[in-house]
Design an enzyme around this catalytic site. Structure first.
Site, short mmCIF file in Angstrom:
data_model
loop_
_atom_site.label_atom_id
_atom_site.label_comp_id
_atom_site.label_asym_id
_atom_site.label_seq_id
_atom_site.Cartn_x
_atom_site.Cartn_y
_atom_site.Cartn_z
N ASN A 214 0.78 -1.27 0.06
CA ASN A 214 0.12 -0.07 -0.10
C ASN A 214 0.95 1.24 -0.07
OD1 ASN A 214 -3.11 -0.42 0.26
ND2 ASN A 214 -2.42 -2.12 1.52
N VAL B 234 -1.99 -1.10 18.02
CA VAL B 234 -3.15 -0.17 18.45
C VAL B 234 -2.41 1.23 18.71
CG1 VAL B 234 -4.51 -0.15 20.39
CG2 VAL B 234 -3.70 -2.28 19.36
N HIS C 243 -8.37 -0.77 5.52
CA HIS C 243 -8.70 -2.31 6.32
C HIS C 243 -9.30 -3.17 5.06
CE1 HIS C 243 -9.94 -5.07 9.26
NE2 HIS C 243 -10.91 -5.32 8.68
N GLU D 3 -11.27 6.37 18.31
CA GLU D 3 -10.80 5.48 19.55
C GLU D 3 -11.12 4.06 19.52
OE1 GLU D 3 -11.71 8.84 20.07
OE2 GLU D 3 -10.03 9.74 21.26
C1 GAR Z 1 -2.96 -4.81 3.88
O1 GAR Z 1 -3.99 -5.72 3.14
C2 GAR Z 1 -4.01 -3.93 5.08
O2 GAR Z 1 -5.05 -3.74 4.63
C3 GAR Z 1 -3.88 -4.66 6.26
O3 GAR Z 1 -2.56 -4.99 6.12
C4 GAR Z 1 -1.97 -5.40 4.77
C5 GAR Z 1 -0.66 -4.57 4.67
O4 GAR Z 1 -0.12 -4.96 3.51
N1 GAR Z 1 -4.27 -3.78 7.14
C6 GAR Z 1 -5.14 -4.41 8.19
O5 GAR Z 1 -5.39 -5.58 8.34
C7 GAR Z 1 -5.36 -3.42 9.44
N2 GAR Z 1 -6.41 -4.01 10.22
P1 GAR Z 1 0.92 -3.92 2.91
O6 GAR Z 1 2.03 -3.88 3.97
O7 GAR Z 1 1.59 -4.89 1.54
O8 GAR Z 1 0.30 -2.61 2.59
#
Ligand code: GAR
Length: 199
Positions: free
Chosen positions: A14, A93, A110, A148
């Protein structure tokens, strides 16, 4: 120019989508001022380095208490005075102090259509395992403001992705990233930077 800080924990795909968007100007009027990781081995740190972006690691393992870790995290954020903090796969967190100080200036990606498969314990591959276990036919991704709660803040953008009969958690994760996350996270940043938020 909107100054953004991107927080990461892992691969950073991302983050890469954001870097590409800033470089090819599909994300307009944005400067990435720092990439912050809690994990010293995050490949995302390397991605930042390759693009000449300041990269910084604040690992909880280097601090004696959670309070000291939080103080260091806040310091690393304040140092660059970001206009917007982007949580791009940041699996920490967020301290309450940070949320209060940067209210309405923190967004998160997410990998599901909130309110499905979100909240405590739903992160990374676990989200896609749960979606497949429930047998949903459609999933997707959500960009939202951080408050929060866990994944409870106002929703900015969502994009749906079809689940295929032979999907594994890994194949679904990859498709949700390609078809949703890498599109809506850069788009949300561009909209915020250019005052184009939809009502
Ligand atoms: C992504 O799929 C993001 O949506 C998720 O972690 C991954 C990171 O991938 N985030 C969560 O689950 C947050 N609750 P990346 O490091 O390749 O971007």
């Amino acid at each position: 120019m909107l100054k953004i800080l991107v927080c990461v924990s892992g691969g950073g795909t991302n983050l890469q989508a954001i870097i590409d968007g800033v470089e090819n100007q599909t994300i307009r009027n944005v400067q990435i001022v720092r990439v912050l990781s809690n994990n010293p081995n995050a490949y995302a740190l390397q991605r930042a380095g390759e693009h000449g972006i300041d990269a910084c690691c604040i690992s909880p393992k280097s601090y004696e208490s959670r309070e000291l870790f939080h103080a260091a995290l806040l310091h690393a954020v304040d140092e660059v005075s970001p206009d917007l903090i982007v949580l791009a796969g940041f699996l920490v967190v967020i301290p309450m102090e940070l949320i209060a100080k940067y209210r309405n200036r923190i967004i998160n990606i997410h990998p599901s259509l909130i309110p499905a498969f979100c909240g405590t314990g739903y992160y990374g591959l676990k989200v896609h395992e749960a979606a497949l276990a429930r047998g949903v036919k459609v999933t997707g991704a959500t960009v939202h403001y951080v408050d929060e709660g866990t994944d409870t803040g106002p929703i900015i953008l969502q994009k749906a992705v079809s689940v295929k009969a032979d999907d594994t958690p890994k194949s679904l994760q990859q498709r949700v990233m390609e078809e949703a996350e890498w599109i809506i996270l850069p788009k949300a940043i561009d909209m915020i930077a250019n005052d184009e938020m939809e009502a």
